[in-house]
Every structure is written in C-alpha cells, then in structure tokens.
Scaffold this motif. Structure first.
Motif, PDB file in Angstrom:
ATOM      1  N   MET A   1       0.932  -1.176  -0.081  1.00 43.12           N
ATOM      2  CA  MET A   1       0.068   0.186   0.212  1.00 43.12           C
ATOM      3  C   MET A   1       0.628   1.248  -0.036  1.00 43.12           C
ATOM      4  SD  MET A   1      -3.504  -0.488   0.843  1.00 43.12           S
ATOM      5  CE  MET A   1      -4.138   0.008   2.480  1.00 43.12           C
ATOM      6  N   ILE A   2       2.057   1.003   0.149  1.00 40.05           N
ATOM      7  CA  ILE A   2       2.981   2.276   0.044  1.00 40.05           C
ATOM      8  C   ILE A   2       3.190   2.732  -1.372  1.00 40.05           C
ATOM      9  CG2 ILE A   2       5.406   3.291   0.861  1.00 40.05           C
ATOM     10  CD1 ILE A   2       5.162   1.288   3.214  1.00 40.05           C
ATOM     11  N   ASP A   3       2.919   3.888  -1.688  1.00 42.08           N
ATOM     12  CA  ASP A   3       3.325   4.482  -3.104  1.00 42.08           C
ATOM     13  C   ASP A   3       4.643   4.827  -3.196  1.00 42.08           C
ATOM     14  OD1 ASP A   3       2.052   5.182  -5.662  1.00 42.08           O
ATOM     15  OD2 ASP A   3       3.428   7.061  -4.964  1.00 42.08           O
ATOM     16  N   HIS A   4       5.154   5.687  -2.079  1.00 40.36           N
ATOM     17  CA  HIS A   4       6.766   5.953  -2.117  1.00 40.36           C
ATOM     18  C   HIS A   4       6.854   6.524  -0.631  1.00 40.36           C
ATOM     19  CE1 HIS A   4       4.533   9.646  -3.145  1.00 40.36           C
ATOM     20  NE2 HIS A   4       5.628  10.082  -2.509  1.00 40.36           N
ATOM     21  N   LEU A   5       8.137   6.495  -0.353  1.00 41.81           N
ATOM     22  CA  LEU A   5       8.685   7.067   0.802  1.00 41.81           C
ATOM     23  C   LEU A   5      10.008   7.833   0.772  1.00 41.81           C
ATOM     24  CD1 LEU A   5      11.042   5.341   2.684  1.00 41.81           C
ATOM     25  CD2 LEU A   5       9.246   3.627   2.309  1.00 41.81           C
ATOM     26  N   GLY A   6      10.342   8.561   1.744  1.00 37.86           N
ATOM     27  CA  GLY A   6      11.424   9.407   1.517  1.00 37.86           C
ATOM     28  C   GLY A   6      12.485   9.559   2.923  1.00 37.86           C
ATOM     29  N   ILE A   7      13.700   9.839   2.897  1.00 33.62           N
ATOM     30  CA  ILE A   7      14.377   9.933   4.124  1.00 33.62           C
ATOM     31  C   ILE A   7      15.067  11.201   3.667  1.00 33.62           C
ATOM     32  CG2 ILE A   7      14.310   7.659   4.865  1.00 33.62           C
ATOM     33  CD1 ILE A   7      17.256   7.460   4.088  1.00 33.62           C
ATOM     34  N   PRO A  52      10.467   5.989  -9.640  1.00 27.80           N
ATOM     35  CA  PRO A  52      10.996   6.248  -8.184  1.00 27.80           C
ATOM     36  C   PRO A  52       9.957   5.998  -6.974  1.00 27.80           C
ATOM     37  CG  PRO A  52      11.180   8.148  -9.803  1.00 27.80           C
ATOM     38  CD  PRO A  52      10.167   7.190 -10.258  1.00 27.80           C
ATOM     39  N   VAL A  53      10.480   5.232  -5.956  1.00 26.16           N
ATOM     40  CA  VAL A  53       9.547   5.008  -4.851  1.00 26.16           C
ATOM     41  C   VAL A  53      10.232   5.190  -3.460  1.00 26.16           C
ATOM     42  CG1 VAL A  53       7.924   3.447  -6.226  1.00 26.16           C
ATOM     43  CG2 VAL A  53      10.317   2.385  -5.045  1.00 26.16           C
ATOM     44  N   PHE A  54      11.665   5.368  -3.559  1.00 27.54           N
ATOM     45  CA  PHE A  54      12.403   5.598  -2.603  1.00 27.54           C
ATOM     46  C   PHE A  54      13.100   6.956  -2.626  1.00 27.54           C
ATOM     47  CE2 PHE A  54      16.500   4.922  -0.070  1.00 27.54           C
ATOM     48  CZ  PHE A  54      16.030   5.084   1.168  1.00 27.54           C
ATOM     49  N   TRP A  55      12.795   7.799  -1.939  1.00 29.47           N
ATOM     50  CA  TRP A  55      13.508   9.220  -2.250  1.00 29.47           C
ATOM     51  C   TRP A  55      14.611   9.647  -1.082  1.00 29.47           C
ATOM     52  CZ3 TRP A  55      12.443  12.024  -6.573  1.00 29.47           C
ATOM     53  CH2 TRP A  55      11.289  11.435  -7.250  1.00 29.47           C
ATOM     54  N   LEU A  56      15.711  10.190  -1.506  1.00 32.11           N
ATOM     55  CA  LEU A  56      16.682  10.797  -0.713  1.00 32.11           C
ATOM     56  C   LEU A  56      16.322  12.247  -0.718  1.00 32.11           C
ATOM     57  CD1 LEU A  56      19.760   8.914  -1.381  1.00 32.11           C
ATOM     58  CD2 LEU A  56      18.278   8.370   0.368  1.00 32.11           C
ATOM     59  N   SER A  57      16.460  13.102   0.390  1.00 30.47           N
ATOM     60  CA  SER A  57      16.337  14.476   0.363  1.00 30.47           C
ATOM     61  C   SER A  57      17.567  14.901   1.106  1.00 30.47           C
ATOM     62  CB  SER A  57      15.161  15.138   1.021  1.00 30.47           C
ATOM     63  OG  SER A  57      14.177  14.671   0.060  1.00 30.47           O
ATOM     64  N   SER A  58      18.298  16.019   0.841  1.00 28.02           N
ATOM     65  CA  SER A  58      19.486  16.428   1.629  1.00 28.02           C
ATOM     66  C   SER A  58      18.813  17.485   2.473  1.00 28.02           C
ATOM     67  CB  SER A  58      20.239  17.440   0.694  1.00 28.02           C
ATOM     68  OG  SER A  58      19.601  18.358   0.119  1.00 28.02           O
ATOM     69  N   GLY A  59      19.434  17.499   3.621  1.00 32.38           N
ATOM     70  CA  GLY A  59      18.879  18.266   4.796  1.00 32.38           C
ATOM     71  C   GLY A  59      20.204  18.999   5.457  1.00 32.38           C
ATOM     72  N   LYS A  60      19.643  20.153   6.094  1.00 34.01           N
ATOM     73  CA  LYS A  60      20.717  21.152   6.794  1.00 34.01           C
ATOM     74  C   LYS A  60      21.234  20.564   7.750  1.00 34.01           C
ATOM     75  CE  LYS A  60      18.082  25.148   5.595  1.00 34.01           C
ATOM     76  NZ  LYS A  60      17.365  26.386   5.893  1.00 34.01           N
ATOM     77  N   ASP A  61      20.829  19.788   8.703  1.00 37.75           N
ATOM     78  CA  ASP A  61      21.398  19.033   9.783  1.00 37.75           C
ATOM     79  C   ASP A  61      21.234  17.562   9.620  1.00 37.75           C
ATOM     80  OD1 ASP A  61      21.612  21.518  11.153  1.00 37.75           O
ATOM     81  OD2 ASP A  61      19.296  21.515  11.463  1.00 37.75           O
TER      82      ASP A  61
END
Length: 128
Positions: A1-7, A52-61
């Motif tokens: 049931m998960i369409d996509h997720l990110g960290i 794309p189903v697994f996303w990476l995002s840059s974070g400040k910390d």
C-alpha cells in the motif's frame, strides 16, 4: 500500500554513492533528480525499478531519528548481493543474510546501517 517514501540525509552525495551500489543488486537505480529550482536548493532524488519509490532529500542538519526501510528482493540471492554491495559501499552490518523465522518461516533478510545510521533491509518472502 506504500506508493513511495523518503528519508532526509545529512550528506546527499555520500548517501547517493551508498544507495547507487546497494540498490543495484535489487535491480533498482536512481531514476530521477528533482530540479533544484523546485526544491529550494535541496538535492532530492528517487530510486526504483520502474518508477521512483524511495527518495533521498538533503537536509541542513544530520537527521535526529534513525529510520528503517525494507526493500523487496526477488530472490535470496538478491538479498545476499544487496548485503555484500551495501557493505562494500561503506555500510555497516546490522545482521547478515539469513532466515528470520520469528517473522515467518520464509522471511529471508539482511540488514545494514547506511551513512546516516538508518537501518536498511532487503527481504525475500519466497521459499528458497
């Protein structure tokens, strides 16, 4: 049931290098980078097989909470290859390939910590 997720990751380039290698045995790759003008300057990229189903995002910390994500492997051999590739890419072992019958009799998984300490797993549910 998960369409996509990110960290969120502390060092996008280091995490990308890790996931590029760790995902290859699962037949997945970086499929899309969101143009920076749509992200406010953050690096955002999506991995998958067909989309794309697994996303990476840059974070400040550095992320404060470690997360867990499990990727479906199509065979036990893919689980083994994922674990080897993830370790070769700088991941830290968190449980080598093997059966985890406390989940169910055919649960075959392997666990690694990524560069941010997230618990990343590949799992195959098929018998042998």
């Amino acid at each position: 049931m998960i369409d996509h997720l990110g960290i969120t990751v502390a060092d996008f380039d280091a995490s990308k290098a890790f996931y590029d290698k760790a995902m290859a045995p699962l037949g997945a790759a970086l499929l899309y980078m969101v143009p920076l003008e749509y992200t406010g300057g953050a690096k955002v990229g999506g991995y998958g097989r067909d989309r794309p189903v697994f996303w990476l995002s840059s974070g400040k910390d550095k992320p404060k909470d470690h997360q867990h994500v499990a990727f479906t492997a199509r065979s036990r051999a893919e689980v083994d290859a994922f674990h080897a590739a993830a370790l070769a890419a700088g991941g830290k072992d968190n449980g080598g390939p093997g059966l985890r019958p406390h989940y169910h009799p055919n649960y075959y998984g392997a666990f690694v910590f990524d560069p941010d300490g997230n618990n990343v797993e590949a799992v195959c549910h098929a018998p042998e």
